[in-house]
Design a protein around this motif. Structure first.
Motif, PDB file in Angstrom:
ATOM      1  N   LYS A  34      17.514  16.395  59.963  1.00 31.06           N
ATOM      2  CA  LYS A  34      16.126  15.788  59.757  1.00 31.06           C
ATOM      3  C   LYS A  34      15.966  16.365  58.250  1.00 31.06           C
ATOM      4  O   LYS A  34      15.454  17.209  58.130  1.00 31.06           O
ATOM      5  CB  LYS A  34      15.048  16.271  60.487  1.00 31.06           C
ATOM      6  CG  LYS A  34      15.169  15.580  61.983  1.00 31.06           C
ATOM      7  CD  LYS A  34      13.954  16.128  62.704  1.00 31.06           C
ATOM      8  CE  LYS A  34      14.094  15.284  64.194  1.00 31.06           C
ATOM      9  NZ  LYS A  34      12.913  15.545  65.140  1.00 31.06           N
ATOM     10  N   GLN A  75      14.545  15.563  55.814  1.00 31.52           N
ATOM     11  CA  GLN A  75      13.116  14.990  55.489  1.00 31.52           C
ATOM     12  C   GLN A  75      12.200  16.185  55.994  1.00 31.52           C
ATOM     13  O   GLN A  75      11.204  16.303  55.513  1.00 31.52           O
ATOM     14  CB  GLN A  75      12.550  13.764  55.805  1.00 31.52           C
ATOM     15  CG  GLN A  75      12.346  13.727  57.269  1.00 31.52           C
ATOM     16  CD  GLN A  75      13.578  13.238  58.249  1.00 31.52           C
ATOM     17  OE1 GLN A  75      14.668  13.088  57.467  1.00 31.52           O
ATOM     18  NE2 GLN A  75      13.287  12.895  59.138  1.00 31.52           N
ATOM     19  N   GLU A  76      12.486  16.944  56.894  1.00 30.55           N
ATOM     20  CA  GLU A  76      11.663  17.815  57.633  1.00 30.55           C
ATOM     21  C   GLU A  76      12.238  19.415  57.461  1.00 30.55           C
ATOM     22  O   GLU A  76      11.513  20.449  57.355  1.00 30.55           O
ATOM     23  CB  GLU A  76      11.629  17.900  59.018  1.00 30.55           C
ATOM     24  CG  GLU A  76      10.790  16.382  59.357  1.00 30.55           C
ATOM     25  CD  GLU A  76      10.687  16.294  60.828  1.00 30.55           C
ATOM     26  OE1 GLU A  76      10.853  17.153  61.816  1.00 30.55           O
ATOM     27  OE2 GLU A  76      10.311  15.092  61.325  1.00 30.55           O
ATOM     28  N   PHE A 123      18.174  19.329  54.104  1.00 27.48           N
ATOM     29  CA  PHE A 123      18.259  18.874  52.787  1.00 27.48           C
ATOM     30  C   PHE A 123      19.510  19.317  51.755  1.00 27.48           C
ATOM     31  O   PHE A 123      20.094  18.765  51.113  1.00 27.48           O
ATOM     32  CB  PHE A 123      17.051  19.007  51.808  1.00 27.48           C
ATOM     33  CG  PHE A 123      17.158  18.562  50.521  1.00 27.48           C
ATOM     34  CD1 PHE A 123      17.174  17.342  49.785  1.00 27.48           C
ATOM     35  CD2 PHE A 123      16.921  19.769  49.578  1.00 27.48           C
ATOM     36  CE1 PHE A 123      17.339  17.235  48.651  1.00 27.48           C
ATOM     37  CE2 PHE A 123      17.081  19.716  48.179  1.00 27.48           C
ATOM     38  CZ  PHE A 123      17.392  18.134  47.943  1.00 27.48           C
ATOM     39  N   ILE A 141      18.263   7.586  55.427  1.00 28.54           N
ATOM     40  CA  ILE A 141      18.006   8.856  54.584  1.00 28.54           C
ATOM     41  C   ILE A 141      17.825   8.313  53.154  1.00 28.54           C
ATOM     42  O   ILE A 141      18.603   7.430  52.781  1.00 28.54           O
ATOM     43  CB  ILE A 141      19.183   9.786  54.666  1.00 28.54           C
ATOM     44  CG1 ILE A 141      19.468  10.116  55.931  1.00 28.54           C
ATOM     45  CG2 ILE A 141      19.107  10.845  53.488  1.00 28.54           C
ATOM     46  CD1 ILE A 141      20.875  11.150  55.912  1.00 28.54           C
ATOM     47  N   ASP A 142      16.723   8.574  52.491  1.00 37.91           N
ATOM     48  CA  ASP A 142      16.371   8.344  51.123  1.00 37.91           C
ATOM     49  C   ASP A 142      16.580   9.609  50.123  1.00 37.91           C
ATOM     50  O   ASP A 142      15.681  10.510  50.241  1.00 37.91           O
ATOM     51  CB  ASP A 142      14.889   7.728  50.912  1.00 37.91           C
ATOM     52  CG  ASP A 142      14.631   7.324  49.632  1.00 37.91           C
ATOM     53  OD1 ASP A 142      15.427   7.620  48.940  1.00 37.91           O
ATOM     54  OD2 ASP A 142      13.739   6.472  49.549  1.00 37.91           O
ATOM     55  N   TYR A 143      17.890   9.634  49.695  1.00 36.26           N
ATOM     56  CA  TYR A 143      18.197  10.937  48.989  1.00 36.26           C
ATOM     57  C   TYR A 143      17.368  11.113  47.959  1.00 36.26           C
ATOM     58  O   TYR A 143      16.882  12.311  47.454  1.00 36.26           O
ATOM     59  CB  TYR A 143      19.513  10.698  48.502  1.00 36.26           C
ATOM     60  CG  TYR A 143      19.989  11.890  47.962  1.00 36.26           C
ATOM     61  CD1 TYR A 143      20.139  13.416  48.230  1.00 36.26           C
ATOM     62  CD2 TYR A 143      20.424  12.050  46.555  1.00 36.26           C
ATOM     63  CE1 TYR A 143      20.313  14.333  47.639  1.00 36.26           C
ATOM     64  CE2 TYR A 143      20.741  12.922  45.879  1.00 36.26           C
ATOM     65  CZ  TYR A 143      20.716  14.198  46.243  1.00 36.26           C
ATOM     66  OH  TYR A 143      21.378  15.476  45.581  1.00 36.26           O
ATOM     67  N   LYS A 172      14.311  10.043  47.277  1.00 32.08           N
ATOM     68  CA  LYS A 172      12.809  10.609  47.785  1.00 32.08           C
ATOM     69  C   LYS A 172      12.941  12.008  48.061  1.00 32.08           C
ATOM     70  O   LYS A 172      11.987  12.832  48.017  1.00 32.08           O
ATOM     71  CB  LYS A 172      12.535   9.877  48.848  1.00 32.08           C
ATOM     72  CG  LYS A 172      11.081  10.264  49.318  1.00 32.08           C
ATOM     73  CD  LYS A 172      10.682   9.332  50.634  1.00 32.08           C
ATOM     74  CE  LYS A 172       9.482   9.348  51.002  1.00 32.08           C
ATOM     75  NZ  LYS A 172       8.802   8.797  52.200  1.00 32.08           N
ATOM     76  N   LEU A 173      14.270  12.587  48.746  1.00 34.10           N
ATOM     77  CA  LEU A 173      14.172  13.948  49.350  1.00 34.10           C
ATOM     78  C   LEU A 173      14.410  14.870  47.748  1.00 34.10           C
ATOM     79  O   LEU A 173      13.941  15.914  47.954  1.00 34.10           O
ATOM     80  CB  LEU A 173      15.514  14.144  50.106  1.00 34.10           C
ATOM     81  CG  LEU A 173      15.468  13.322  51.554  1.00 34.10           C
ATOM     82  CD1 LEU A 173      16.915  13.650  51.916  1.00 34.10           C
ATOM     83  CD2 LEU A 173      14.509  14.075  52.121  1.00 34.10           C
ATOM     84  N   GLN A 232      11.159  15.527  46.860  1.00 30.95           N
ATOM     85  CA  GLN A 232      10.303  16.344  48.002  1.00 30.95           C
ATOM     86  C   GLN A 232      10.574  17.664  47.648  1.00 30.95           C
ATOM     87  O   GLN A 232       9.778  18.562  47.752  1.00 30.95           O
ATOM     88  CB  GLN A 232      10.721  15.783  49.207  1.00 30.95           C
ATOM     89  CG  GLN A 232      10.203  16.485  50.266  1.00 30.95           C
ATOM     90  CD  GLN A 232      10.360  16.157  51.873  1.00 30.95           C
ATOM     91  OE1 GLN A 232      10.815  15.075  51.779  1.00 30.95           O
ATOM     92  NE2 GLN A 232      10.259  16.952  52.695  1.00 30.95           N
TER      93      GLN A 232
END
Length: 232
Positions: free
Chosen positions: A173, A175-176, A181, A205-207, A209-210, A213
């Motif tokens: 995960k 994103q969490e 990441f 998985i939207d890299y 966007k990560l 973030q």
């Protein structure tokens, strides 16, 4: 000093069922247009900014984890490729007995093929591998063992893994989880520079966007927390 994860010898061959199928070479399509010129569709090229580090310590921590990901990912890739292959092989086999026999034959082969390499995995590499199995197959190691072996064996293997502070039920995960990441960042950069053979994940998985973030992620801090919690 990290302990060697011998228990993975019993866990991973369950997923690594067959020889890694050779990647098929695709032919680029050629389109002839009116003026006799050719248009050749090319793969998308991704360019990433060079990763910046706030200190030499952060750089060392990052590349320490980099090596762990490089060691673990090929096994997850093989697991993904192999699950597709084994399902194709089992598709035409109706008899439960014959299906079970086929899985056992391939499992025995994989145990002999990879046991020497798996012995060398450290606790951190084992933890990363469990996560990457989920990234590449869409299922946790626990669910895969349960599906291909039995619920009892899945419970027993997971209990054994817990002794090494590992859980076969862990999901990937990014994103969490900041550590996930970092793994994804290492993977994407390794795909681009050609040090790892890319396989598309089975989970969304939207890299990019990560990247936004985790723009200000403190790699040294995240890995220090991990080491203090799991390796000391």
């Amino acid at each position: 000093m990290e302990k060697k994860i011998l228990v993975l010898l019993c866990l991973l061959p369950i997923m690594l069922f067959a020889q890694n199928p050779k990647k098929k070479q695709s032919l680029e399509e050629l389109y002839i247009i009116k003026n006799d010129s050719l248009t050749i569709p090319l793969d998308e090229v991704i360019v990433l900014d060079k990763r910046e580090f706030s200190s030499d310590t952060e750089r060392r921590y990052y590349y320490w984890y980099y090596k762990k990901v490089q060691k673990a990912y090929p096994f997850a890739r093989i697991a993904s490729d192999t699950l597709v292959e084994i399902n194709n092989q089992l598709e035409g086999i109706k008899s439960k007995r014959k299906r079970k026999k086929k899985v056992k034959e391939i499992q025995d082969f994989m145990e002999g093929e990879f046991s020497g390499q798996l012995k060398k995995l450290t606790r951190t590499e084992g933890r990363i591998l469990i996560k990457l199995i989920h990234r590449q197959t869409g299922e946790t190691m626990y669910d895969l063992i349960k599906e291909y072996r039995s619920g009892w064996k899945a419970f027993w293997y997971n209990s054994s893994a817990n002794m090494f502070r590992l859980s076969l039920k862990k999901e990937y995960k990014p994103q969490e989880d900041p550590l996930d990441f970092i793994v994804e960042d290492i993977l994407q950069r390794s795909f681009i520079n050609g040090t790892l053979d890319k396989r598309e994940p089975k989970i969304p998985i939207d890299y990019y966007k990560l990247l936004n973030q985790y723009h200000d992620i403190d790699v040294e801090q995240e890995l220090t927390i991990y080491i203090d919690k799991y390796l000391k």
